[in-house]
Design an enzyme around this catalytic site. Sequence first.
Site, short mmCIF file in Angstrom:
data_model
loop_
_atom_site.label_atom_id
_atom_site.label_comp_id
_atom_site.label_asym_id
_atom_site.label_seq_id
_atom_site.Cartn_x
_atom_site.Cartn_y
_atom_site.Cartn_z
N MET A 30 2.64 2.87 -6.75
CA MET A 30 2.40 2.61 -8.18
C MET A 30 1.14 3.37 -8.62
SD MET A 30 3.75 -1.19 -8.98
CE MET A 30 2.33 -2.06 -8.38
N HIS A 37 -2.54 4.68 0.75
CA HIS A 37 -1.38 5.48 0.32
C HIS A 37 -1.34 6.80 1.09
CE1 HIS A 37 -2.16 3.19 -3.60
NE2 HIS A 37 -0.95 2.80 -3.25
N ARG A 189 -5.91 -2.48 -6.85
CA ARG A 189 -6.55 -3.51 -7.68
C ARG A 189 -8.04 -3.67 -7.35
NH1 ARG A 189 -1.34 -5.56 -7.02
NH2 ARG A 189 -0.23 -6.03 -8.95
P1 AMP Z 1 1.39 0.17 -4.19
O1 AMP Z 1 0.97 1.41 -4.88
O2 AMP Z 1 0.33 -0.88 -4.15
O3 AMP Z 1 2.73 -0.34 -4.64
O4 AMP Z 1 1.58 0.58 -2.68
C1 AMP Z 1 2.43 1.62 -2.30
C2 AMP Z 1 2.60 1.59 -0.80
O5 AMP Z 1 1.33 1.76 -0.17
C3 AMP Z 1 3.17 0.26 -0.29
O6 AMP Z 1 4.09 0.52 0.76
C4 AMP Z 1 1.94 -0.45 0.21
O7 AMP Z 1 2.21 -1.40 1.22
C5 AMP Z 1 1.13 0.71 0.75
N1 AMP Z 1 -0.28 0.34 0.84
C6 AMP Z 1 -1.05 -0.16 -0.17
N2 AMP Z 1 -2.29 -0.42 0.29
C7 AMP Z 1 -2.30 -0.09 1.60
C8 AMP Z 1 -3.29 -0.15 2.63
N3 AMP Z 1 -4.51 -0.60 2.41
N4 AMP Z 1 -2.94 0.28 3.87
C9 AMP Z 1 -1.68 0.73 4.11
N5 AMP Z 1 -0.72 0.81 3.19
C10 AMP Z 1 -1.01 0.41 1.95
#
Ligand code: AMP
Length: 282
Positions: A30, A37, A189
């Site tokens: 996102m 990421h 966040r």
């Molecule tokens: P998001 O943008 O929050 O929807 O996350 C996109 C992807 O990145 C998802 O598969 C999350 O689980 C992964 N992700 C987010 N934060 C982390 C983190 N700190 N360590 C590893 N993967 C992450």
Amino acid sequence: MKIAHTIEELDTILDPYRKEEVAIGFVPTMGALHKGHISLIEKAKTENAVTVCSIFVNPTQFNDPKDLQRYPRPVEEDKRILEEAGCDVLFMPSVEAMYPGGNFTTLEENFGVLDKVMEGASRPGHFAGMITIVNLLFMAVKPVNAYFGQKDYQQLAIIRRFIEKHVIPINIVGCPIVRDADGLAMSSRNSLLTAEERKHAQLIPQTMFKVKEMWEKKTVAEIKKWVEGEFAKDGLLRLDYFEISDTKTLEPVTTAHGECVACIAVFDGNIRLIDNVLLTNK
Ligand code: AMP
């Protein structure tokens, strides 16, 4: 890096790879990208001929309109980060491209307990929206491998179940949580936290690491009581849930058995943060 805003543009970029039958790796996000990421992009790059990252703030998975509204969207910075990471293709569709005509109907899937507990209980409709967009993105990208962080442990478990249930030929790769130096799990966040909130947030990983130590010596009830006490002492943080669950079914456990995972959600001011740690056999 090539950028596609529509499924048609994405097809034009990816069709040559599809014809050659080389592996397409996919990292859905996102945006507001951080090292968590990037760890997924780096892993995808080692295992695929071409790596696609999507940035799409999916409206159907936000149960709180304020959370959707304030979700960070640093588009130019994200593009720069992806270029630097060596991402090949960025898919950045509009809401209209993913939900034509504003049809926000979500998939009705039966995941049993998996989507009812923890995030499912606290965020009604979140997982229906999540699996809807993951499915739409999978159909658009048609990857061989798709990469998800264990940071969103329950999300990963639901995606695995969905793939299994519908026999979708995509290999789901789970990747470890990337943390800041003080232990806080990286999250888009986190950038919304004030300096004071950011400081208080340290209690989350500190508690979770202690839980991992306590797992050897204490009962589930004792650990839960201790965690609740730690957060009750903090004036700013509010515990949403703390649960110890079976790693596969996510059923809460009352006594230690096999492989378990401790999951937590905490309100830090108005910002909701989640974390988890795996607990190995007693
Ligand atoms: P998001 O943008 O929050 O929807 O996350 C996109 C992807 O990145 C998802 O598969 C999350 O689980 C992964 N992700 C987010 N934060 C982390 C983190 N700190 N360590 C590893 N993967 C992450």
